[in-house]
Design an enzyme around this catalytic site. Structure first.
Site, PDB file in Angstrom:
ATOM      1  N   LYS A   1       0.827  -1.210   0.000  1.00 28.25           N
ATOM      2  CA  LYS A   1       0.000   0.000   0.000  1.00 28.25           C
ATOM      3  C   LYS A   1       0.860   1.258   0.000  1.00 28.25           C
ATOM      4  O   LYS A   1       0.468   2.278  -0.558  1.00 28.25           O
ATOM      5  CB  LYS A   1      -0.964  -0.009   1.191  1.00 28.25           C
ATOM      6  CG  LYS A   1      -2.076  -1.027   0.979  1.00 28.25           C
ATOM      7  CD  LYS A   1      -3.127  -0.968   2.036  1.00 28.25           C
ATOM      8  CE  LYS A   1      -4.215  -1.992   1.721  1.00 28.25           C
ATOM      9  NZ  LYS A   1      -5.196  -2.113   2.770  1.00 28.25           N
TER      10      LYS A   1
ATOM     11  N   LYS B   1      -4.507  -9.882  -7.279  1.00 27.63           N
ATOM     12  CA  LYS B   1      -5.648 -10.181  -6.398  1.00 27.63           C
ATOM     13  C   LYS B   1      -6.891  -9.438  -6.872  1.00 27.63           C
ATOM     14  O   LYS B   1      -6.805  -8.299  -7.315  1.00 27.63           O
ATOM     15  CB  LYS B   1      -5.264  -9.721  -4.977  1.00 27.63           C
ATOM     16  CG  LYS B   1      -6.232 -10.152  -3.902  1.00 27.63           C
ATOM     17  CD  LYS B   1      -5.781  -9.647  -2.534  1.00 27.63           C
ATOM     18  CE  LYS B   1      -6.318  -8.253  -2.267  1.00 27.63           C
ATOM     19  NZ  LYS B   1      -6.195  -7.825  -0.873  1.00 27.63           N
TER      20      LYS B   1
ATOM     21  N   LYS C   1     -11.221  -4.548  -4.168  1.00 24.72           N
ATOM     22  CA  LYS C   1     -12.438  -3.731  -4.094  1.00 24.72           C
ATOM     23  C   LYS C   1     -12.345  -2.458  -4.929  1.00 24.72           C
ATOM     24  O   LYS C   1     -13.345  -1.837  -5.208  1.00 24.72           O
ATOM     25  CB  LYS C   1     -12.679  -3.295  -2.648  1.00 24.72           C
ATOM     26  CG  LYS C   1     -12.956  -4.398  -1.660  1.00 24.72           C
ATOM     27  CD  LYS C   1     -13.453  -3.778  -0.360  1.00 24.72           C
ATOM     28  CE  LYS C   1     -13.375  -4.718   0.821  1.00 24.72           C
ATOM     29  NZ  LYS C   1     -12.231  -4.442   1.685  1.00 24.72           N
TER      30      LYS C   1
HETATM   31  P1  TYM Z   1     -10.626  -6.744   3.626  1.00 23.58           P
HETATM   32  O1  TYM Z   1     -11.740  -5.789   3.811  1.00 23.58           O
HETATM   33  O2  TYM Z   1      -9.536  -6.359   2.680  1.00 23.58           O
HETATM   34  O3  TYM Z   1     -11.173  -8.132   3.166  1.00 23.58           O
HETATM   35  C1  TYM Z   1     -12.190  -8.825   3.873  1.00 23.58           C
HETATM   36  C2  TYM Z   1     -11.927 -10.321   3.791  1.00 23.58           C
HETATM   37  O4  TYM Z   1     -11.886 -10.739   2.428  1.00 23.58           O
HETATM   38  C3  TYM Z   1     -10.678 -11.446   2.166  1.00 23.58           C
HETATM   39  N1  TYM Z   1     -10.269 -11.156   0.771  1.00 23.58           N
HETATM   40  C4  TYM Z   1     -10.091 -12.087  -0.161  1.00 23.58           C
HETATM   41  N2  TYM Z   1     -10.190 -13.423  -0.129  1.00 23.58           N
HETATM   42  C5  TYM Z   1      -9.943 -14.090  -1.278  1.00 23.58           C
HETATM   43  N3  TYM Z   1      -9.601 -13.493  -2.440  1.00 23.58           N
HETATM   44  C6  TYM Z   1      -9.488 -12.148  -2.517  1.00 23.58           C
HETATM   45  N4  TYM Z   1      -9.176 -11.584  -3.677  1.00 23.58           N
HETATM   46  C7  TYM Z   1      -9.741 -11.387  -1.344  1.00 23.58           C
HETATM   47  N5  TYM Z   1      -9.726 -10.056  -1.079  1.00 23.58           N
HETATM   48  C8  TYM Z   1     -10.039  -9.945   0.230  1.00 23.58           C
HETATM   49  C9  TYM Z   1      -9.679 -10.895   3.165  1.00 23.58           C
HETATM   50  O5  TYM Z   1      -8.631 -11.802   3.390  1.00 23.58           O
HETATM   51  C10 TYM Z   1     -10.564 -10.688   4.387  1.00 23.58           C
HETATM   52  O6  TYM Z   1     -10.680 -11.863   5.125  1.00 23.58           O
HETATM   53  N6  TYM Z   1      -7.948  -5.802   7.660  1.00 23.58           N
HETATM   54  C11 TYM Z   1      -9.036  -6.591   7.161  1.00 23.58           C
HETATM   55  C12 TYM Z   1     -10.331  -6.357   7.937  1.00 23.58           C
HETATM   56  C13 TYM Z   1     -10.176  -6.549   9.402  1.00 23.58           C
HETATM   57  C14 TYM Z   1     -10.063  -7.809  10.067  1.00 23.58           C
HETATM   58  C15 TYM Z   1      -9.943  -7.485  11.438  1.00 23.58           C
HETATM   59  C16 TYM Z   1     -10.074  -9.123   9.623  1.00 23.58           C
HETATM   60  C17 TYM Z   1     -10.118  -5.571  10.353  1.00 23.58           C
HETATM   61  N7  TYM Z   1      -9.986  -6.131  11.564  1.00 23.58           N
HETATM   62  C18 TYM Z   1      -9.789  -8.510  12.405  1.00 23.58           C
HETATM   63  C19 TYM Z   1      -9.940 -10.142  10.576  1.00 23.58           C
HETATM   64  C20 TYM Z   1      -9.807  -9.809  11.938  1.00 23.58           C
HETATM   65  C21 TYM Z   1      -9.285  -6.219   5.732  1.00 23.58           C
HETATM   66  O7  TYM Z   1      -8.951  -5.147   5.291  1.00 23.58           O
HETATM   67  O8  TYM Z   1     -10.006  -7.111   5.032  1.00 23.58           O
END
Ligand code: TYM
Length: 341
Positions: free
Chosen positions: A124, A206, A209
């Site tokens: 990032k 990947k 979003k």
């Molecule tokens: P975030 O919002 O980027 O993504 C949410 C969840 O989706 C999964 N993910 C994917 N899985 C498979 N293929 C992909 N292309 C893909 N893109 C995203 C992510 O692995 C995630 O599980 N920091 C975290 C949110 C968070 C969190 C937490 C998660 C905040 N606090 C505590 C677990 C525990 C995040 O930005 O996820």
């Protein structure tokens, strides 16, 4: 002899799950297949808490209006995809002040070198060199606070979050060893298929979003014709076999998506499409995604028509989460040596 069936009230509690998703951009099929689709069913076995991680969203530049809309959209979407607010604790991260408080405390038990090694921070930082803020650096510590506040045992996530869960374990162990057992040390859990879904237009990147106009990301709220178009245009290769392999990233990704959508294996998907051409295969994967997402979109639209009801659910969730979080936070303050009143 010790009777293993006699347990004290602490060990009697069901194991806990915590996970969250950040309201930046548009939630994708990657988010769904990598993590979210497993969340609703976990309530059968665990006490589950799920949050919209809005505090994490401001580590990248985001307009106030967008943050507000994204947060409400994601909250409604989580209910639409099956998280029952009666059976789970569903809440907005910023509604529970303990997350920011514990994050500050945990900062002091996290080494600069450890946080510097996080690949998401490095990626990032490269993407937005003008906005390498301290929040971005601290992001995994806030994640650790999210998880540890609820004494979560299991954290269901996609592949890209495993390194952060590992850091959370390191912080928890360090704190427990420095004082006395305080935090449950959680484990990250990823699905066999779908832990990393790739972009349909660049199957080496990947699915994210923020792929605004492109056809690489399938968004959970895309209309059926848009989903079909994206799958039909998915980048493949000049071979003709529907077979997973290292040099067939596009086809492998589509097979993974199909397996994750149908709760089957890549091998069985390969057999199903043994005699199919690429166009037929791509259309079938698209149809599977459309059928899975259709009821979610319909429920979502109904939920968004009643903002008052959504607010009530948010309130109730935050209250329940705050009660659990306070217990942990009080314990942490006491152990460190703060004067409590
Ligand atoms: P975030 O919002 O980027 O993504 C949410 C969840 O989706 C999964 N993910 C994917 N899985 C498979 N293929 C992909 N292309 C893909 N893109 C995203 C992510 O692995 C995630 O599980 N920091 C975290 C949110 C968070 C969190 C937490 C998660 C905040 N606090 C505590 C677990 C525990 C995040 O930005 O996820």
């Amino acid at each position: 002899m010790e009777n293993k069936n006699v347990q004290n009230t602490d060990t009697e509690r069901r194991k806990r799950v915590f996970s969250a998703i950040k309201p930046t951009g548009n939630p994708t099929l990657g988010n769904y297949l990598g993590a979210m689709q497993y969340w609703p069913q976990m309530a059968d076995e665990y006490d589950c808490l799920y949050a919209v991680a809005d505090l994490h969203a401001i580590t990248v530049a985001i307009e106030p209006k967008e943050l507000r809309e994204n947060s409400k959209r994601l909250f409604a979407l989580l209910i639409a995809m099956g998280i029952d607010p009666e059976k789970n604790i569903l809440f907005m991260q910023s509604h529970v002040g303990a997350h920011s408080e514990l994050c500050w405390l945990l900062n002091n038990y996290t080494m600069f070198g450890e946080a510097s090694r996080m690949t998401q921070f490095k990626d990032k930082s490269k993407k937005a060199p003008d906005n390498i803020n301290v929040g971005l650096f601290d992001y995994p510590v806030l994640m650790a606070a999210d998880i540890l506040l609820y004494q979560a045992d299991v954290v269901p996530v996609g592949d890209d979050q495993l390194q952060h869960v590992e850091l959370c374990r390191t912080i928890a162990n360090r704190f427990n060893n420095r004082y006395s057992p305080t935090f449950t040390v959680p484990v990250g859990k990823t699905p066999k298929y779908g832990a990393r879904i790739f972009s349909l237009s660049d199957p080496t990147a990947k699915m994210g979003k923020s792929d605004g106009a492109g056809d690489g990301s399938v968004f959970l709220l895309d209309p059926p014709e848009v989903i079909m178009r994206k799958f039909k245009r998915a980048v493949t290769d000049c071979d003709t076999k529907v077979k997973a392999s290292k040099d067939k990233a596009g086809i492998t990704n589509l097979l993974t998506i199909y397996a994750a959508l149908n709760n089957t294996t890549v091998e069985s998907a390969e057999r199903e499409f043994e005699n199919a051409d690429y166009a037929t295969f791509k259309a079938r994967v698209g149809e599977a995604a459309v059928e899975r997402l259709r009821p979610i979109r319909e429920r979502y639209e109904a939920l968004r028509r009643d903002e008052g009801a959504l607010c009530e659910i948010m309130n109730a969730g935050a209250e329940k989460a705050a009660r659990i979080a306070k217990r942990t936070l009080d314990k942490v303050y006491k152990k460190i040596g703060f004067v409590r009143i």
